[in-house]
Design a protein around this motif. Structure first.
Motif, PDB file in Angstrom:
ATOM      1  N   THR A   2      16.588 -17.448  54.657  1.00 28.56           N
ATOM      2  CA  THR A   2      16.498 -18.893  54.863  1.00 28.56           C
ATOM      3  C   THR A   2      15.421 -19.477  53.952  1.00 28.56           C
ATOM      4  O   THR A   2      14.239 -19.173  54.102  1.00 28.56           O
ATOM      5  CB  THR A   2      16.186 -19.227  56.331  1.00 28.56           C
ATOM      6  N   ASP A  42      10.513 -19.766  50.964  1.00 28.60           N
ATOM      7  CA  ASP A  42      10.936 -19.159  52.226  1.00 28.60           C
ATOM      8  C   ASP A  42      10.359 -19.985  53.374  1.00 28.60           C
ATOM      9  O   ASP A  42       9.151 -20.241  53.414  1.00 28.60           O
ATOM     10  CB  ASP A  42      10.430 -17.724  52.290  1.00 28.60           C
ATOM     11  N   ILE A  43      11.205 -20.374  54.299  1.00 31.64           N
ATOM     12  CA  ILE A  43      10.780 -21.194  55.440  1.00 31.64           C
ATOM     13  C   ILE A  43       9.751 -20.465  56.293  1.00 31.64           C
ATOM     14  O   ILE A  43       8.942 -21.087  56.976  1.00 31.64           O
ATOM     15  CB  ILE A  43      11.997 -21.646  56.292  1.00 31.64           C
ATOM     16  N   ASN A  44       9.723 -19.130  56.237  1.00 30.46           N
ATOM     17  CA  ASN A  44       8.767 -18.347  57.022  1.00 30.46           C
ATOM     18  C   ASN A  44       7.379 -18.289  56.381  1.00 30.46           C
ATOM     19  O   ASN A  44       6.423 -17.897  57.033  1.00 30.46           O
ATOM     20  CB  ASN A  44       9.297 -16.929  57.239  1.00 30.46           C
ATOM     21  N   ASP A  45       7.266 -18.671  55.119  1.00 36.06           N
ATOM     22  CA  ASP A  45       5.967 -18.641  54.437  1.00 36.06           C
ATOM     23  C   ASP A  45       5.190 -19.944  54.610  1.00 36.06           C
ATOM     24  O   ASP A  45       4.004 -19.929  54.915  1.00 36.06           O
ATOM     25  CB  ASP A  45       6.156 -18.364  52.942  1.00 36.06           C
ATOM     26  N   TYR A  46       5.869 -21.064  54.367  1.00 33.84           N
ATOM     27  CA  TYR A  46       5.244 -22.393  54.468  1.00 33.84           C
ATOM     28  C   TYR A  46       6.273 -23.375  55.000  1.00 33.84           C
ATOM     29  O   TYR A  46       7.429 -23.346  54.582  1.00 33.84           O
ATOM     30  CB  TYR A  46       4.795 -22.912  53.085  1.00 33.84           C
ATOM     31  N   SER A  47       5.817 -24.253  55.866  1.00 34.59           N
ATOM     32  CA  SER A  47       6.705 -25.351  56.282  1.00 34.59           C
ATOM     33  C   SER A  47       6.811 -26.303  55.092  1.00 34.59           C
ATOM     34  O   SER A  47       5.926 -26.332  54.226  1.00 34.59           O
ATOM     35  CB  SER A  47       6.130 -26.085  57.488  1.00 34.59           C
TER      36      SER A  47
END
Length: 125
Positions: A2, A42-47
């Motif tokens: 994602t 990557d959505i899991n690294d930074y909004s």
């Protein structure tokens, strides 16, 4: 995987129209990055709100679009931007909805309190 991308209105409309988008701009010449073409995070690294803080002035701010994509369509890279250390980013020189499935969109991703992601209903192939 994602990922998301900041887009201009024109890019967003071309994507939704089903066009194949092409960008071969070499960002390594102007910025501290190894990326060429379209960049994704990557959505899991930074909004998106967090990322926009260090990408302001570099990226379009019309919309943030979240995608589901097979990692094989991307090249792993890095970027060094204001206020952050080296970050992981992904890039490609071409993309379309054929391999990059848009799943959510946010027009107010910069709002610290009320950012909203809306589902994108795409027809099944």
């Amino acid at each position: 995987m994602t990922l998301y991308r900041f887009m201009s209105k024109e890019e967003y409309e071309e994507l939704l129209a089903g066009k194949v988008l092409v960008n071969e701009e070499d960002h390594t010449k102007e910025y501290k990055t190894g990326s060429v073409g379209f960049c994704f995070l990557d959505i899991n690294d930074y909004s998106p709100r967090q990322a926009y803080e260090f990408l302001r002035g570099i990226v379009a701010d019309y919309v943030a679009v979240m995608f589901e994509v097979d990692e094989s369509y991307l090249t792993l890279s890095y970027g060094v931007y204001a206020y952050v250390d080296k970050i992981t980013e992904y890039y490609t020189t071409t993309y379309s909805m054929e391999h990059f499935r848009p799943v959510k969109v946010s027009f107010n991703f910069m709002d610290r309190q009320n950012a909203v992601w809306h589902d994108i209903a795409m027809p099944k192939r």
